[in-house]
Write an enzyme that holds these catalytic residues in place. Structure first.
Site, PDB file in Angstrom:
ATOM      1  N   LYS A   1       1.083   1.367  40.861  1.00 35.09           N
ATOM      2  CA  LYS A   1       2.489   0.945  40.974  1.00 35.09           C
ATOM      3  C   LYS A   1       3.472   2.125  41.011  1.00 35.09           C
ATOM      4  O   LYS A   1       4.435   2.104  41.765  1.00 35.09           O
ATOM      5  CB  LYS A   1       2.851   0.022  39.814  1.00 35.09           C
ATOM      6  CG  LYS A   1       2.284  -1.385  39.929  1.00 35.09           C
ATOM      7  CD  LYS A   1       2.764  -2.202  38.742  1.00 35.09           C
ATOM      8  CE  LYS A   1       2.463  -3.662  38.875  1.00 35.09           C
ATOM      9  NZ  LYS A   1       3.131  -4.455  37.835  1.00 35.09           N
TER      10      LYS A   1
ATOM     11  N   GLY B   1       4.122 -16.835  29.817  1.00 39.95           N
ATOM     12  CA  GLY B   1       4.186 -15.725  30.774  1.00 39.95           C
ATOM     13  C   GLY B   1       3.612 -16.017  32.151  1.00 39.95           C
ATOM     14  O   GLY B   1       3.791 -15.220  33.078  1.00 39.95           O
TER      15      GLY B   1
ATOM     16  N   GLY C   1       6.005  -0.670  31.418  1.00 41.47           N
ATOM     17  CA  GLY C   1       6.434  -1.145  32.732  1.00 41.47           C
ATOM     18  C   GLY C   1       7.014  -2.551  32.701  1.00 41.47           C
ATOM     19  O   GLY C   1       8.015  -2.832  33.377  1.00 41.47           O
ATOM     20  N   ALA C   2       6.410  -3.450  31.917  1.00 42.32           N
ATOM     21  CA  ALA C   2       6.904  -4.823  31.857  1.00 42.32           C
ATOM     22  C   ALA C   2       8.294  -4.864  31.230  1.00 42.32           C
ATOM     23  O   ALA C   2       9.167  -5.622  31.671  1.00 42.32           O
ATOM     24  CB  ALA C   2       5.930  -5.689  31.064  1.00 42.32           C
TER      25      ALA C   2
ATOM     26  N   SER D   1      -7.721  -9.893  39.058  1.00 43.91           N
ATOM     27  CA  SER D   1      -6.390 -10.292  39.535  1.00 43.91           C
ATOM     28  C   SER D   1      -6.349 -11.775  39.897  1.00 43.91           C
ATOM     29  O   SER D   1      -7.253 -12.298  40.541  1.00 43.91           O
ATOM     30  CB  SER D   1      -6.004  -9.471  40.763  1.00 43.91           C
ATOM     31  OG  SER D   1      -4.800  -9.980  41.315  1.00 43.91           O
TER      32      SER D   1
ATOM     33  N   ASP E   1       8.947  -7.946  39.828  1.00 44.85           N
ATOM     34  CA  ASP E   1       8.681  -8.378  38.447  1.00 44.85           C
ATOM     35  C   ASP E   1       9.955  -8.821  37.722  1.00 44.85           C
ATOM     36  O   ASP E   1       9.922  -9.769  36.922  1.00 44.85           O
ATOM     37  CB  ASP E   1       8.017  -7.246  37.656  1.00 44.85           C
ATOM     38  CG  ASP E   1       6.504  -7.218  37.854  1.00 44.85           C
ATOM     39  OD1 ASP E   1       5.941  -8.260  38.265  1.00 44.85           O
ATOM     40  OD2 ASP E   1       5.888  -6.163  37.599  1.00 44.85           O
TER      41      ASP E   1
ATOM     42  N   TYR F   1      -0.046 -13.755  29.383  1.00 47.64           N
ATOM     43  CA  TYR F   1      -0.369 -15.119  29.812  1.00 47.64           C
ATOM     44  C   TYR F   1      -1.856 -15.430  29.647  1.00 47.64           C
ATOM     45  O   TYR F   1      -2.325 -16.499  30.051  1.00 47.64           O
ATOM     46  CB  TYR F   1       0.087 -15.380  31.247  1.00 47.64           C
ATOM     47  CG  TYR F   1      -0.464 -14.401  32.246  1.00 47.64           C
ATOM     48  CD1 TYR F   1      -1.720 -14.583  32.799  1.00 47.64           C
ATOM     49  CD2 TYR F   1       0.261 -13.284  32.605  1.00 47.64           C
ATOM     50  CE1 TYR F   1      -2.241 -13.670  33.694  1.00 47.64           C
ATOM     51  CE2 TYR F   1      -0.238 -12.367  33.509  1.00 47.64           C
ATOM     52  CZ  TYR F   1      -1.488 -12.563  34.044  1.00 47.64           C
ATOM     53  OH  TYR F   1      -2.002 -11.650  34.919  1.00 47.64           O
TER      54      TYR F   1
ATOM     55  N   ASN G   1       5.537  -3.070  43.238  1.00 42.98           N
ATOM     56  CA  ASN G   1       4.426  -4.034  43.117  1.00 42.98           C
ATOM     57  C   ASN G   1       4.192  -4.808  44.409  1.00 42.98           C
ATOM     58  O   ASN G   1       3.222  -5.553  44.512  1.00 42.98           O
ATOM     59  CB  ASN G   1       4.636  -4.992  41.935  1.00 42.98           C
ATOM     60  CG  ASN G   1       5.716  -6.023  42.186  1.00 42.98           C
ATOM     61  OD1 ASN G   1       6.500  -5.900  43.116  1.00 42.98           O
ATOM     62  ND2 ASN G   1       5.770  -7.035  41.345  1.00 42.98           N
TER      63      ASN G   1
HETATM   64  P1  NAP Z   1       2.244  -0.709  29.376  1.00 47.79           P
HETATM   65  O1  NAP Z   1       3.182  -0.051  30.334  1.00 47.79           O
HETATM   66  O2  NAP Z   1       0.912  -0.128  29.128  1.00 47.79           O
HETATM   67  O3  NAP Z   1       3.022  -0.880  27.963  1.00 47.79           O
HETATM   68  C1  NAP Z   1       2.354  -1.427  26.863  1.00 47.79           C
HETATM   69  C2  NAP Z   1       3.353  -1.681  25.743  1.00 47.79           C
HETATM   70  O4  NAP Z   1       2.646  -2.309  24.666  1.00 47.79           O
HETATM   71  C3  NAP Z   1       3.989  -0.415  25.170  1.00 47.79           C
HETATM   72  O5  NAP Z   1       5.303  -0.703  24.764  1.00 47.79           O
HETATM   73  C4  NAP Z   1       3.098  -0.137  23.961  1.00 47.79           C
HETATM   74  O6  NAP Z   1       3.728   0.598  22.924  1.00 47.79           O
HETATM   75  C5  NAP Z   1       2.812  -1.538  23.484  1.00 47.79           C
HETATM   76  N1  NAP Z   1       1.595  -1.595  22.663  1.00 47.79           N
HETATM   77  C6  NAP Z   1       0.311  -1.488  23.089  1.00 47.79           C
HETATM   78  N2  NAP Z   1      -0.542  -1.586  22.055  1.00 47.79           N
HETATM   79  C7  NAP Z   1       0.230  -1.727  20.941  1.00 47.79           C
HETATM   80  C8  NAP Z   1      -0.061  -1.866  19.551  1.00 47.79           C
HETATM   81  N3  NAP Z   1      -1.342  -1.879  19.108  1.00 47.79           N
HETATM   82  N4  NAP Z   1       0.960  -2.017  18.701  1.00 47.79           N
HETATM   83  C9  NAP Z   1       2.248  -2.019  19.139  1.00 47.79           C
HETATM   84  N5  NAP Z   1       2.591  -1.886  20.440  1.00 47.79           N
HETATM   85  C10 NAP Z   1       1.588  -1.741  21.333  1.00 47.79           C
HETATM   86  O7  NAP Z   1       1.952  -2.225  29.847  1.00 47.79           O
HETATM   87  P2  NAP Z   1       2.897  -3.184  30.699  1.00 47.79           P
HETATM   88  O8  NAP Z   1       2.585  -3.056  32.142  1.00 47.79           O
HETATM   89  O9  NAP Z   1       4.297  -2.957  30.247  1.00 47.79           O
HETATM   90  O10 NAP Z   1       2.377  -4.629  30.261  1.00 47.79           O
HETATM   91  C11 NAP Z   1       2.633  -5.153  28.963  1.00 47.79           C
HETATM   92  C12 NAP Z   1       2.146  -6.604  28.905  1.00 47.79           C
HETATM   93  O11 NAP Z   1       2.894  -7.409  29.813  1.00 47.79           O
HETATM   94  C13 NAP Z   1       0.665  -6.772  29.302  1.00 47.79           C
HETATM   95  O12 NAP Z   1       0.102  -7.733  28.456  1.00 47.79           O
HETATM   96  C14 NAP Z   1       0.742  -7.306  30.719  1.00 47.79           C
HETATM   97  O13 NAP Z   1      -0.365  -8.115  31.057  1.00 47.79           O
HETATM   98  C15 NAP Z   1       2.002  -8.155  30.641  1.00 47.79           C
HETATM   99  N6  NAP Z   1       2.638  -8.348  31.947  1.00 47.79           N
HETATM  100  C16 NAP Z   1       2.764  -9.630  32.385  1.00 47.79           C
HETATM  101  C17 NAP Z   1       3.373  -9.872  33.590  1.00 47.79           C
HETATM  102  C18 NAP Z   1       3.530 -11.291  34.052  1.00 47.79           C
HETATM  103  O14 NAP Z   1       3.720 -11.518  35.253  1.00 47.79           O
HETATM  104  N7  NAP Z   1       3.480 -12.268  33.145  1.00 47.79           N
HETATM  105  C19 NAP Z   1       3.858  -8.812  34.382  1.00 47.79           C
HETATM  106  C20 NAP Z   1       3.715  -7.500  33.903  1.00 47.79           C
HETATM  107  C21 NAP Z   1       3.086  -7.284  32.671  1.00 47.79           C
HETATM  108  P3  NAP Z   1       3.717   2.217  22.914  1.00 47.79           P
HETATM  109  O15 NAP Z   1       4.808   2.642  23.859  1.00 47.79           O
HETATM  110  O16 NAP Z   1       3.982   2.573  21.519  1.00 47.79           O
HETATM  111  O17 NAP Z   1       2.346   2.634  23.404  1.00 47.79           O
END
Ligand code: NAP
Length: 287
Positions: free
Chosen positions: A78, A255, A146-147, A27, A114, A234, A99
């Site tokens: 979360k 990001g 979640g994002a 983190s 977020d 990011y 969060n």
């Molecule tokens: P999550 O709930 O696990 O969702 C992951 C998403 O990615 C789902 O839509 C999933 O699709 C898709 N995915 C994963 N592998 C894939 C693949 N091989 N091909 C196509 N789609 C794929 O994760 P999350 O919490 O939403 O986070 C997503 C990203 O946002 C992460 O990289 C995280 O680090 C980033 N994030 C950044 C911030 C920030 O402050 N910058 C905040 C939150 C999250 P399916 O539904 O088909 O599985």
């Protein structure tokens, strides 16, 4: 005697906050809150504590009893935190995840920052609310986790007219579209050549492009040059999406700003002042 519900060291400081997760060592929150504490000379501490799934209720009670002001939550806590809170803000309820937790008057308040972080990053990137408005005409979000939920909540609150959700698992995008209402439309990944050219804002909310994950591949030539493009990933900071978009002439926003902006409300609630997102903070967190 029962073991402590977390691994980590409780600091001695006037005001204390923590991030709870498992894993938690990756983190960046301790670096960014630590920067602000030092910047403002606050007698405070912010520590990472490893809390296994299932031990969150006990961990929260223990921190509250130890006089902590609150904490951030990351994977896997979360969603599990929702029923443990005495009250939730609108964002936590809409996004379905907490969060940021604030302990006050013996109660636990659950917030989700977020969406605010996502929108503030966009506003900062284009220079404010008014310049952002034209980019909210037709938003294309990649992902439905979640994002994506946080981005949708923020975008709808900010007045986005249309949001197209494209996800590998179409049914997840369809469920989100049903839940969030008529301004949303779900589409399959195969339909990107049809929808991408209509986008005024493109946001990657998948984990594609993250270190150790496969690259995001889009029909790049369909990306409109006038579109604003942002990536929630990011690490790395310069993703293939941002590199390609910039090469095409699009404005891009990375990001990291979302991560920094989502931390501000928690810091303010725990330590009493609203800190700024500055180039020095970005450099410290990247280091
Ligand atoms: P999550 O709930 O696990 O969702 C992951 C998403 O990615 C789902 O839509 C999933 O699709 C898709 N995915 C994963 N592998 C894939 C693949 N091989 N091909 C196509 N789609 C794929 O994760 P999350 O919490 O939403 O986070 C997503 C990203 O946002 C992460 O990289 C995280 O680090 C980033 N994030 C950044 C911030 C920030 O402050 N910058 C905040 C939150 C999250 P399916 O539904 O088909 O599985």
């Amino acid at each position: 005697m029962a073991s402590a519900p977390f691994e980590g060291t409780i600091p001695h400081a006037a005001r204390k906050a923590a991030v709870l997760g498992d894993p938690v060592s990756h983190s960046r929150s301790p670096a960014l809150h630590g920067f602000w504490l030092a910047e403002h000379g606050i007698d405070g501490a912010y520590v990472p504590l490893r809390v296994e799934a299932g031990r969150l209720p006990k961990a929260l009670q223990t921190l509250q009893a130890q006089g902590f002001a609150g904490c951030n939550l990351t994977i896997p806590h979360k969603e599990a935190a929702l029923p443990l809170m005495d009250a939730l803000d609108d964002a936590a309820r809409a996004i379905g995840a907490v969060n940021t937790v604030v302990f006050k008057d013996g109660q636990m308040f659950g917030r989700n920052t977020d969406a605010e972080g996502f929108m503030e990053n966009l506003r900062e990137g284009v220079g404010g609310e008014a310049p952002l408005a034209p980019f909210l005409e037709c938003v294309l979000i990649l992902g439905a986790g979640g994002a994506a939920r946080a981005a949708i909540h923020g975008l709808l609150e900010a007045g986005a007219r249309k949001v197209i959700l494209v996800n590998r698992s179409l049914s997840r995008a369809q469920n989100l579209a049903r839940e969030f209402g008529p301004r949303l439309q779900a589409a399959a990944w195969e339909d990107l050549p049809e929808f991408l050219p209509t986008a005024t804002l493109v946001a990657n909310a998948t984990s594609l492009g993250m270190q150790g994950q496969p690259e995001l591949v889009l029909p790049w030539s369909s990306l409109p040059r006038a579109a604003l493009v942002t990536d929630m990933v990011y690490a790395p900071l310069e993703t293939e999406l941002l590199r390609r978009a910039r090469a095409l002439g699009c404005r891009t926003i990375d990001g990291l700003g979302m991560l920094l902006h989502q931390a501000r409300p928690g810091f303010e609630a725990w330590f009493g002042l609203r800190p700024a997102v500055t180039p020095a903070l970005r450099a410290a967190v990247l280091a």
